[in-house]
Design an enzyme around this catalytic site. Sequence first.
Site, PDB file in Angstrom:
ATOM      1  N   SER A 106       0.846  -1.199   0.000  1.00  0.00           N
ATOM      2  CA  SER A 106       0.000   0.000   0.000  1.00  0.00           C
ATOM      3  C   SER A 106       0.881   1.247   0.000  1.00  0.00           C
ATOM      4  O   SER A 106       2.060   1.165  -0.340  1.00  0.00           O
ATOM      5  CB  SER A 106      -0.938  -0.022   1.206  1.00  0.00           C
ATOM      6  OG  SER A 106      -1.942   0.952   1.064  1.00  0.00           O
ATOM      7  N   ASN A 107       0.343   2.380   0.374  1.00  0.00           N
ATOM      8  CA  ASN A 107       1.104   3.647   0.424  1.00  0.00           C
ATOM      9  C   ASN A 107       0.495   4.540   1.502  1.00  0.00           C
ATOM     10  O   ASN A 107      -0.571   4.228   2.036  1.00  0.00           O
ATOM     11  CB  ASN A 107       1.083   4.311  -0.966  1.00  0.00           C
ATOM     12  CG  ASN A 107      -0.330   4.657  -1.384  1.00  0.00           C
ATOM     13  OD1 ASN A 107      -0.978   5.498  -0.785  1.00  0.00           O
ATOM     14  ND2 ASN A 107      -0.838   3.963  -2.404  1.00  0.00           N
ATOM     15  N   PRO A 108       1.153   5.670   1.841  1.00  0.00           N
ATOM     16  CA  PRO A 108       0.696   6.439   3.010  1.00  0.00           C
ATOM     17  C   PRO A 108      -0.464   7.418   2.777  1.00  0.00           C
ATOM     18  O   PRO A 108      -0.727   8.261   3.622  1.00  0.00           O
ATOM     19  CB  PRO A 108       1.947   7.234   3.422  1.00  0.00           C
ATOM     20  CG  PRO A 108       2.986   6.984   2.406  1.00  0.00           C
ATOM     21  CD  PRO A 108       2.405   6.208   1.287  1.00  0.00           C
TER      22      PRO A 108
END
Length: 227
Positions: free
Chosen positions: A21-23
């Site tokens: 995923s990513n932030p």
Amino acid sequence: MKFVVTAGPTREYLDPVRFLSNPSTGKMGFAVARVAAMRGHEVVLVAGPVSLKTPKGVRRIDVTSARDMLAAVEEEMAKAKSGKPTIFVATAAVADWRPAKCAPRKLKKGQMSDTLKLVRNPDILKEIGRRTKTAQSPTRPIIHSPTYLVGFAAETNDVIAEARRKCREKNLDMIVANDVTEKGSGFGVDTNRVTLVRKDGSVDRLPLMTKLAVARRIVRECEDLCP
Ligand code: C5P
């Protein structure tokens, strides 16, 4: 007008407890949805896993992966009433890749290899652009209403040139570009310094603003897109 807005990250699972995923926190997309609803538009917010409250007057669809997000967006775009302008604002930070396989049970450490095989995810914005602005595929639902597409481009260099290229490649009416290395821009913060790049090549550099103020400007620009 009907606004379909994507927001937040996607999660791409490799087993029931591990994902890529990513932030992204979804703040920009939730701000666009909130402003569009406040201005009286119909708003559907397709959100990845985020911990934000649904803005008043907004219909929210929660999704997990890029493929779930594409399916939800396609369904909402196809449901648009004939003749009612539809605006797709893609703020989501969609994972470009997913693990080639997702194990049904948690992988034991001994079962995992050092390399992970990945496959490309669909580009949701490009796919909707292909189907609304170019010849449509007969196997997919047809989108009846006039459609306007707004993308985001998080860049670390050559911001305007990259934004122009994406605007052309994805058949967009406008792209909101930002340099994520600049202070006050990008993931998680409440502010953003963006440049609007329109289909006709015109460019507007905006000062550092709150994401809510950026959202107001984007929604106004969308309203101006419709004749
Ligand atoms: O090509 P790039 O990922 O920089 O494009 C960013 C824009 O495309 C954003 O508007 C993002 O929401 C959208 N996008 C998408 N599906 C992807 C990747 C990006 O809708 N798989």
